[in-house]
Write a protein that holds these residues in place. Sequence first.
Motif, mmCIF file in Angstrom:
data_model
loop_
_atom_site.group_PDB
_atom_site.id
_atom_site.type_symbol
_atom_site.label_atom_id
_atom_site.label_comp_id
_atom_site.label_asym_id
_atom_site.label_seq_id
_atom_site.Cartn_x
_atom_site.Cartn_y
_atom_site.Cartn_z
ATOM 1 N N LEU A 87 0.963 -0.983 0.289
ATOM 2 C CA LEU A 87 -0.310 0.185 0.055
ATOM 3 C C LEU A 87 0.918 1.280 0.273
ATOM 4 C CD1 LEU A 87 -3.003 -0.189 0.196
ATOM 5 C CD2 LEU A 87 -3.016 0.951 2.129
ATOM 6 N N ALA A 88 2.342 1.180 0.348
ATOM 7 C CA ALA A 88 2.992 1.992 -0.005
ATOM 8 C C ALA A 88 2.591 3.432 -0.647
ATOM 9 C CB ALA A 88 3.944 1.588 -0.012
ATOM 10 N N GLY A 89 2.689 5.006 0.560
ATOM 11 C CA GLY A 89 2.453 5.912 -1.258
ATOM 12 C C GLY A 89 0.990 6.205 -1.177
ATOM 13 N N ALA A 90 0.129 5.537 -0.524
ATOM 14 C CA ALA A 90 -1.832 5.409 -0.574
ATOM 15 C C ALA A 90 -2.415 6.111 1.064
ATOM 16 C CB ALA A 90 -2.583 4.213 -0.375
ATOM 17 N N PRO A 91 -3.029 6.919 0.741
ATOM 18 C CA PRO A 91 -3.158 7.541 1.916
ATOM 19 C C PRO A 91 -3.830 6.842 2.905
ATOM 20 C CG PRO A 91 -4.568 8.086 -0.198
ATOM 21 C CD PRO A 91 -4.010 7.347 -0.150
ATOM 22 N N ALA A 92 -3.175 7.308 4.519
ATOM 23 C CA ALA A 92 -3.251 6.715 5.540
ATOM 24 C C ALA A 92 -4.370 6.012 6.224
ATOM 25 C CB ALA A 92 -2.245 7.742 6.832
ATOM 26 N N ILE A 93 -5.236 7.811 5.742
ATOM 27 C CA ILE A 93 -6.591 6.541 5.966
ATOM 28 C C ILE A 93 -6.987 4.867 5.444
ATOM 29 C CG2 ILE A 93 -7.999 7.988 4.492
ATOM 30 C CD1 ILE A 93 -9.180 7.365 7.312
ATOM 31 N N ASN A 94 -6.485 5.457 4.103
ATOM 32 C CA ASN A 94 -6.465 3.622 3.495
ATOM 33 C C ASN A 94 -5.659 2.386 4.342
ATOM 34 O OD1 ASN A 94 -7.263 5.328 1.835
ATOM 35 N ND2 ASN A 94 -6.295 3.943 0.007
ATOM 36 N N ALA A 95 -4.577 3.511 4.980
ATOM 37 C CA ALA A 95 -3.940 1.951 5.507
ATOM 38 C C ALA A 95 -5.049 1.509 7.124
ATOM 39 C CB ALA A 95 -3.103 2.152 6.036
#
Lengths: 291, 323
Positions: A87-95
């Motif tokens: 998920l690297a680079g995706a917005p923190a909320i997605n994580a």
Amino acid sequence: MLAGAPQYLVSGLTQGAAYGLIGLGFTMIFNTTGIINFAQGEFVMLGGMLSVAFLGLGLPLPVAVLAACLATAVVGALMERLTIRPLAGAPAINAVIITIGVSILLRGGAMLAFGKDTVALPAFSGVKPILALGAAIQPQSLWVLAVTLALLAALKLYFSATIQGKAMLACACQKKAASLVGISVARMALLSFGISGLIGAAAGAILAPITMTAYDVGMMLGLKGFAACILGGLGSPFGAAAGGLVLGVLEAFGAGYVSSGYKDAFAFIVLLLLLFVKPSGLFGKAGVDRV
Amino acid sequence: MKRPLLGRAIVQAGLFLALLLAVPYVLPNDYYLSICILGCLSAIIAVGLNLLMGYAGQISLGHAAFYGIGAYVTAICTTRLGLPIPVGMAAGVGLSMVVAWVMAEPILKLKGHYLAMATLGFGIIVAIVFNEAVDVTGGPSGFVGIPRLSLGGFAFDSDRSYYNLVAVVLSLVVLASLNLMRSRTGRALRALHVSEKAAASLGIDIAAHKRFVFVLSAGLAGLAGVLYAHYLSFVAPASFGFGFSVQLVVMVVLGGMANVWGSVVGALFLTALPEALREFEDIDILVYGAILVLTIMYLPDGLTGGLGRLFRKLRRVGKGAAR
């Protein structure tokens, strides 16, 4: 009026130490990845449930607990490798949503594997209470406090005396700078999830003889751990431990003097009030915003 | 100022309403209709939460509390206090907005994870009150005997008529939201999402805008709550807990942040999914979790974002083939 106070203090500190350990798990992951791991409570649940399961397979208690902690560490590392790293680079909320998804998976998996019953782990060294200062102290309470202190000391040593621990602190401080000096940020993230799983599972295993455990205990314990590290100031391991103790004691006194039904509310009301007065937690430093 | 997009929003919302109203004609039975009603109610909350979260960038992990306040207030007003239903509904929506107004000042000063924790704590406190204040709320076993909705002499006592009402309300909420986000206020909210300091330096009143959108989204949750109470005629604390708050956030993110339609899609999808997974019996929760994880991993901008990309790709492929 103060009749129950020593007893409340003891049970509050016991419960609070466990919250602190759970908060410590949150802090480990937050510091290296900036993610709040909503599956942290499930690590705690796995610690308790796996200990019971390994014990059922005939392993001696200490081995069963150790095996449960190691297995949960592997689960944590796998979680990072399979769901967080891609998920690297995706917005923190997605994580964060991913960690919610993983927590649902772990809870569902535990329900299928271990059933829906509430189970207990035997106390580590008997149940004969020790009478001291007007309070009856369960030997298990001493185990909880001792394990919490031991893990805290071990972490302190790890961060201050090992290269790997220092590398992890560097990631927490500045990811880009850390990778520039040759630290593998990805490996540190993997490690932090593993250690976090280990700490969470340890909390679950030492708490299980006192509070029993079931496949669905993770959510509330996870929330308390999150509350503990926010109370202490997010990102500070010792803040998380202290926050946990404060939370546990508040809860025990609230339950004792006010009402047991509102026990959980009591802790959160204090937390809200604190945040309103000091938005960075008890020991947190006020951050500087960049425009 | 001319607002050329207003007309387009009306057309879009109108088509959406027509689509919603057509749904009952293709459903095999009324059971599915009740799921559609719950899906639309969730969509009303999710659209509101998206205004707060997707556009203004303020997370709330406690929105189920406003849903619950709406439901319980109208329940108490229309039964214990014997007030007419419209008064109860207005009180439900009104009180959730008042609570949000009071909370907004201290809570919206917080940022990031601290804001998440504070809203979460608020939600949990409210849920515990629903559970423990047995004399007022009926406690864990719930509040029974809430009258079914009737407005102006027309009784919405069948699932079909109630569904139509909820569909109309959802379409109006979507229309209003589409317009709001194209207005000056909407642009101000997006600006403060990107950088509060930069927005403030342009003369945007940050605190007032945050409070406005917080109260608005709480009001929409309260609206869904009163509709829920008068539909089921029964409410229990389990529906308004932390789990539902989280689910609402997932609806917004899964659907696609800062996209009104995304929240509608996310809400309908997540309401329908457990029903679709019924036949898997015990492993349904595993499948549910797996779908959630995989969707976010492979569609980082949500279902609507993913559909948009797929659409553009297909068009490009189509053009290539034509040439």
